[in-house]
Design a protein around this motif. Structure first.
Motif, PDB file in Angstrom:
ATOM      1  N   ILE A 141      25.728  42.426  53.757  1.00 23.11           N
ATOM      2  CA  ILE A 141      26.329  43.476  52.925  1.00 23.11           C
ATOM      3  C   ILE A 141      27.784  43.075  52.701  1.00 23.11           C
ATOM      4  N   HIS A 142      28.249  43.204  51.471  1.00 26.09           N
ATOM      5  CA  HIS A 142      29.598  42.750  51.105  1.00 26.09           C
ATOM      6  C   HIS A 142      30.341  43.888  50.420  1.00 26.09           C
ATOM      7  N   PHE A 143      31.641  44.013  50.740  1.00 24.01           N
ATOM      8  CA  PHE A 143      32.485  45.026  50.104  1.00 24.01           C
ATOM      9  C   PHE A 143      33.778  44.367  49.660  1.00 24.01           C
ATOM     10  N   ALA A 144      34.106  44.505  48.385  1.00 21.93           N
ATOM     11  CA  ALA A 144      35.315  43.904  47.824  1.00 21.93           C
ATOM     12  C   ALA A 144      35.949  44.894  46.864  1.00 21.93           C
ATOM     13  N   ILE A 145      37.243  44.725  46.638  1.00 18.61           N
ATOM     14  CA  ILE A 145      37.896  45.525  45.614  1.00 18.61           C
ATOM     15  C   ILE A 145      37.517  44.971  44.250  1.00 18.61           C
ATOM     16  N   ARG A 146      37.828  45.697  43.213  1.00 16.21           N
ATOM     17  CA  ARG A 146      37.371  45.302  41.882  1.00 16.21           C
ATOM     18  C   ARG A 146      38.018  44.010  41.405  1.00 16.21           C
ATOM     19  N   ARG A 147      39.110  43.640  41.998  1.00 18.03           N
ATOM     20  CA  ARG A 147      39.735  42.358  41.627  1.00 18.03           C
ATOM     21  C   ARG A 147      39.139  41.186  42.396  1.00 18.03           C
ATOM     22  N   GLY A 148      38.134  41.459  43.240  1.00 20.28           N
ATOM     23  CA  GLY A 148      37.397  40.384  43.881  1.00 20.28           C
ATOM     24  C   GLY A 148      37.813  40.072  45.298  1.00 20.28           C
ATOM     25  N   LEU A 149      38.879  40.686  45.826  1.00 18.65           N
ATOM     26  CA  LEU A 149      39.329  40.378  47.182  1.00 18.65           C
ATOM     27  C   LEU A 149      38.408  41.056  48.192  1.00 18.65           C
ATOM     28  N   THR A 150      37.948  40.295  49.149  1.00 13.98           N
ATOM     29  CA  THR A 150      37.005  40.801  50.139  1.00 13.98           C
ATOM     30  C   THR A 150      37.691  41.778  51.089  1.00 13.98           C
ATOM     31  N   GLN A 151      37.049  42.934  51.309  1.00 16.27           N
ATOM     32  CA  GLN A 151      37.523  43.900  52.297  1.00 16.27           C
ATOM     33  C   GLN A 151      36.777  43.736  53.612  1.00 16.27           C
TER      34      GLN A 151
END
Length: 1132
Positions: free
Chosen positions: A88-98
């Motif tokens: 499972i992956h979560f990133a901000i809309r600019r692509g930086l991984t959270q």
């Protein structure tokens, strides 16, 4: 779907690499807040497109290519969630991984949706036996739930989560507890697509056909979630492949086939339908999605294309659009006339807010190349002239082909770069997003605290000296959290004799010492200079702080005031030339001898041995036998700290290196042959000295006492220090074992062996000639954990820097820069023995006794608590205020360019503390009003701000009968541990100076109750009293009782505003009036001191709103709105 709807965009997903075919779309969805369309492909890549033109916005790798396709994408306000079969992956809309979550339990994930907690928690399931609840903010699995079926699609509506199984069924789950409520058999084969909205559930699927295998059903099933029953299906003769409910029309659905035929139909009136055909030529559809606004839909085809349909004049994706952040466009430089004769000084600097490249961060500067080596002086002095220049004989000072590191002489050891001040971060946060700020801070931390490239002989940055930097707002503006992200609190260094911090941390994590210190502190001990009480106060504060930095100011102040400490080389100011290793070992002996005396003082105890003696004291007899007449003299040889003794230098090379257990045995027994006086021979003779050990304590305190080069080499041996040792005491002999010898003796069971485990080490760090030596401690914190199952965890405590480290790193020593000074072992049987029964046995008599020799004040002004009717309890509110005096002025350094730097801030001391009842018939009546006796010189009484006059704190001249700091502190400490709630104004600064940490749940601070964070201004007590309570306070000098009761009234008024639902309105009115009057009450225009002794009406971050500061005087304006708050209060 209106008549002008048509295809407005067509985009093809980019290929995974050069010369590769385009990748098919495996999943796609519209953004819920921005004009973006998100897609996923077979290689784990997520790509987004902007607007109706489908311009490429971001593209990032969310999952490993080995995990296959992206299965589903979900959108939150803060970012993008995606899943593949294994992560499972979560990133901000600019692509930086959270965060990225991968676990062995993820076998074949297929679908996800939000739970009843909204976007904070997501439910993830697939073709596996378990589904998982995942916290979206932290990226962790919070619950694992077994499932009876495999889920492929998941939709949530209202109180239900609808999950499609791989067998054609739909499970209706309760969104709260995820229990199975109902099951629908939707299709004979499997479900291809599904959607749910309001009270309706619609499905499309496959069924087996004779001779044709599985084919799409020529209808769409409809189910009612209100009655949990099936409704008449909707016929769709070309085969229903995809279905979506219209986001704004709850009974309208859109059905699509694989060949591009679409049907818009009302579920309540299925006889009328709107048909459309998408021109796909020789392709077929693989997916269908509708925008949240209902004004656009997208279709994916097997040719890797995404078709966007909508009305060209009305198309938009979300219902309400937030602006999308794009990269900044470069600003072209202004044109100017310039010639070779134009002075460069006429070229101005453009306005800027960000650091210039000339201020490039030091951690991003890299050495490239190297300066040439300097010529050898021997070569220069012996050069001979020839036809082609000069030559000289090779002096042979270097090896053949040896290269010189020309940067080494000028290189300075790396140390941690100081972080930005909190006030600077607050200002910079206004111009940068929180995401960018956190990412930048994280990168700075990782850069500064790197360990990856550290060799065995390099000094890691985290071991270097850490210094507190001071801004104009004092030490409270320093970002201690930059150095400590753990739940264990560090200790500050700006206090005299803070070299003792590592040993104090070691005591805090030793269960026996921790338990006995708190047990003694909870007793009736009232001795003013009791170090054991101060140690208990400090341990309790460190445990309550839970990672917030603390300071051992009260402990070190009491320690510095002891008369016998000066003669033992344990005070920094009196021993400037004593090595820190020697000083901490002297302090180790002094501390435990002193606290043993203090514990026995509260006796009597049987056999004159207190529980602390049994825990720390090695019982032994020391014998001195004359080598001539064999006369033997016995003396008491008990000790609290054992000094390690190493083999003599001349014997070190004749035998194999001794083990640690051999060194410890020789050190405890101390066999030696010194010369001494024999009373029988009446002359000096050769004596035989030995200790006969009677018992060993529960805690072994050891001084490493490293003096020789051979001893340093022993400690540099890998794994030389064991984490466990076995000790046997038999007939006065002391035996020590380690490693496999322990298991052998335990298996035999002949002798009783006690196993000791290493708790921690205090080490001396010598970072190089550019940094002064200092002490750190490496501690195994799991031993003091109350949870028996806690894993072994080692932490580095470098004053206020706290960081987890590997066990090998903690027990690795280097003769050049890291050597042990103090070691602590404890019986393994005492592991996890954390005794908190002291909280139930608190001696509270000090709260009910009048300590002054003068008569008590009248009961209408002061009354002690009644022990029978007013015993403090958890939640009992008390109003508190404290006043302080200045004991030491700040130290300032002025550089040659005129810049001013604070080397050490001013030091304040507690002068008066008042505590009033917070509820009941006697509310606002004080029961504590203590003046604190001060024996050290007072630089400034701060009378205007504290109400304390010269002589008030002197026992010989004061009319108030001042008491000792220990007694005043203990009263507050008892209230704290009884669970009282402290009400006051700007209490953070008060508790810091008092040296007490109060959990947030026990603090009600009116400076926060009447604060609007968006306005970045906190209000002082005098203004709030005038504006909210219509009272004038602090008319002459400050009175702590008046301030405490005023804070209590403000709290009650705040509760009235909350109950009436008008808090936000009242805060707006208060700030509006404040702007009109400069946030100052009438009569506040007095003289303000020009130094740090004034009070600021509006404090900056980290500063109390009514304590001395050097802030500028606010402008004086008229009282525009009179004395009333905007609109009448509903409470009137």
């Amino acid at each position: 779907m209106e008549a002008d709807w048509d295809e407005v965009g067509l985009i093809q997903l980019p290929p995974p690499g050069p010369q590769h075919a385009p990748s098919p779309v495996t999943t796609f969805t519209f953004d819920t807040t921005q004009e973006l369309l998100w897609t996923g492909n077979d290689y784990g890549r997520i790509t987004s497109f902007y607007g109706s033109s489908l311009d490429r916005y971001t593209s990032y790798r969310g999952h490993a290519p080995s995990e296959g396709a992206v299965k589903q994408i979900l959108l939150t306000e803060n970012g993008v969630l995606s899943i593949s079969k294994g992560s499972i992956h979560f990133a901000i809309r600019r692509g930086l991984t959270q965060w990225h979550l991968a676990d062995d339990v993820f076998a074949d994930l297929r679908c996800m949706n939000f739970t009843s907690k909204g976007t904070r928690e997501v439910l993830v399931a697939g073709c596996q036996d378990h589904m998982f609840k995942v916290n979206v903010d932290k990226g962790i699995i919070v619950e694992t739930i077994p499932t009876a079926s495999y889920y492929t699609i998941m939709k949530r509506t209202g109180q239900y989560v609808c999950a499609a199984t791989d067998g054609g069924e739909v499970h209706i789950l309760d969104s709260g507890n995820l229990n199975l409520v109902h099951t629908f058999k939707a299709h004979a084969g499997s479900i291809n697509d599904m959607d749910a909205k309001a009270d309706f559930l619609v499905t499309c699927g496959w069924s087996p056909r004779q001779q044709y295998g599985f084919m799409l059903d020529p209808f769409t099933n409809v189910f009612s979630l209100k009655t949990l029953s099936a409704l008449p299906p909707i016929p769709f003769h070309t085969g229903a492949a995809f279905v979506r409910m219209h986001p704004r029309m709850s009974t309208t659905s859109i059905i699509a086939s694989q060949n591009g035929q679409m049907q818009v139909i009302d579920l309540m009136n299925p006889d009328t339908a709107n048909l459309r055909q998408v021109n796909l030529y020789d392709a077929f559809l693989t997916g269908f999605e509708i925008a949240p606004s209902g004004e656009a839909f997208a279709m994916a085809s097997n040719t890797c294309n995404v078709h966007l349909w909508g009305s060209p004049s009305k198309i938009h994706f979300p219902e309400y659009t937030n602006p999308t952040e794009f990269a900044d466009q470069p600003v072209p430089p202004p044109s100017m006339d310039w010639s070779i004769d134009t002075p460069l000084s006429t070229v101005g600097m453009p306005p800027y807010k960000e650091p210039l490249l000339s201020a490039w961060p030091s951690h991003m500067v890299f050495e490239v190349g190297a300066p040439p080596p300097k010529p050898d002086p021997v070569v220069q002095n012996n050069m001979v002239k020839s036809e082609m220049g000069f030559w000289a004989r090779n002096p042979n000072t270097k090896r053949r082909n040896q290269i010189e590191d020309t940067r080494l002489p000028d290189r300075i050891n790396e140390s941690l770069n100081a972080p930005k001040f909190l006030s600077e971060k607050a200002r910079s946060a206004q111009s940068a997003s929180d995401v960018n700020l956190k990412a930048r801070e994280t990168m700075e931390t990782l850069t500064d605290m790197h360990l990856d490239d550290v060799t065995r002989k390099d000094v890691p940055a985290m071991y270097g000296n850490v210094e507190i930097k001071y801004s104009k707002y004092g030490v409270d503006d320093f970002d201690f959290a930059f150095y400590n992200q753990t739940t264990f609190s560090g200790l500050e260094t700006h206090i005299a004799n803070s070299y003792a911090n590592p040993l104090l941390q070691l005591c805090r994590f030793t269960p026996w010492i921790r338990n006995l210190a708190l047990y003694h502190t909870a007793s009736s001990c009232l001795y003013e200079t009791c170090l054991l009480c101060e140690l208990g106060f400090l341990v309790d504060m460190l445990e309550k702080a839970n990672g917030v930095n603390c300071q051992a100011s009260n402990f070190l102040k009491t320690f510095s005031s002891l008369s016998n400490a000066a003669s033992l080389n344990v005070l920094e100011e009196l021993s400037p030339n004593v090595a820190l290793t020697t000083m901490i070992q002297n302090f180790n002996r002094f501390l435990f001898h002193k606290i043993s005396e203090e514990f026995r003082r509260m006796g009597p105890y049987p056999s004159d041995r207190s529980p602390l003696d049994e825990a720390l004291e090695t019982q032994a007899w020391a014998s001195m036998r004359c080598g001539v007449c064999r006369n033997e003299i016995l003396t008491d040889g008990k000790t609290f700290v054992n000094e390690l003794i190493y083999p003599p230098k001349h014997t070190a090379k004749l035998r194999p290196p001794p083990t640690f257990s051999q060194i410890l045995k020789a050190s405890v027994e101390r066999q030696d042959q010194p010369r001494g006086w024999c009373p029988k021979c009446r002359r000096y003779t050769q004596m035989n000295q030995k200790k006969t050990i009677q018992s060993v304590p529960d805690v072994l305190m050891l001084n490493a006492a490293i003096q020789s080069h051979e001893a340093k080499q022993l400690w540099a041996t890998p794994n030389w220090l064991p984490t466990e040792i076995g000790i046997i005491v038999e007939q006065g002999n002391f035996f020590c074992y380690e490693g496999i010898d322990i298991n052998q003796h335990l298996q035999r069971g002949v002798y009783k062996m006690e196993i000791y485990e290493l708790i921690g080490v205090v080490a001396d760090i010598n970072s190089g000639e550019h940094q002064k030596p200092h002490l750190v401690s490496m501690i195994n914190t799991s031993i003091s954990s109350p949870e028996p199952s806690s894993a072994e965890k080692w932490y580095l405590f470098n004053d206020f820097l706290v960081r987890p480290i590997p066990k090998d790193e903690a027990l690795r020593f280097e003769p050049t820069w890291k050597l042990p000074a103090v070691l602590t072992y404890q019986k393994k049987s005492a592991r996890h023995m954390i005794d908190n029964t002291w909280k139930e046995n608190l001696d509270t008599q000090v709260l009910f006794r009048w300590w002054s020799t003068q008569p008590e004040p009248p009961e209408d002004r002061f009354k002690l608590l009644d022990p029978y009717t007013e015993m403090p309890y958890s939640g009992f509110p008390v109003a508190i205020d404290a006043e302080f005096i200045r004991l030491q002025s700040e130290e300032i350094e002025m550089s040659a360019d005129g810049t001013r730097e604070v080397i050490r801030p001013d030091r304040k001391g507690l002068g008066r503390v008042s505590v009033c009842r917070g509820s009941g018939e006697l509310a606002r009546l004080p029961f504590i009003d203590d003046y604190i006796a001060v024996t050290e010189p007072i630089v400034d009484y701060l009378t205007v701000w504290s109400g304390i006059n010269p002589g008030d704190l002197d026992r010989s001249t004061s009319p108030h009968s001042p008491i000792g700091l220990k007694l005043a502190y203990k009263k507050l400490w008892l209230l704290l541990n009884k669970g009282c709630v402290f009400v006051g104004h700007s209490l953070a600064n008060d508790f810091r100076t008092i040296n007490m940490h109060v959990p947030k749940r026990q603090v009600v601070d009116t400076v926060d109750l009447f604060f609007k964070p968006s306005l970045h201004r906190k209000l002082n007590l005098k203004f709030l009293a005038w504006c909210v309570l219509k009272e004038k306070i602090q008319q002459s000098n400050h009175d702590s009782i008046e301030d405490a009761t005023t804070a209590l009234k403000l709290w009650r008024k705040h509760q009235e505003f909350v109950d009436a639902g008008v808090l936000e309105q009242m805060l707006n009115d208060i700030y509006s009036i404040g702007r009109d009057v400069g946030f100052r009450a009438p009569g506040s225009e007095g003289v303000r001191p020009s130094t740090a002794g004034g009070r600021s009406d509006t404090p900056e971050p980290g500063q109390r709103s009514d304590t001395p500061s050097s802030g500028p005087t606010p402008r004086k304006t008229g009282f525009g709105r009179g004395l009333a708050i905007g609109s009448p209060s509903p409470m009137k």
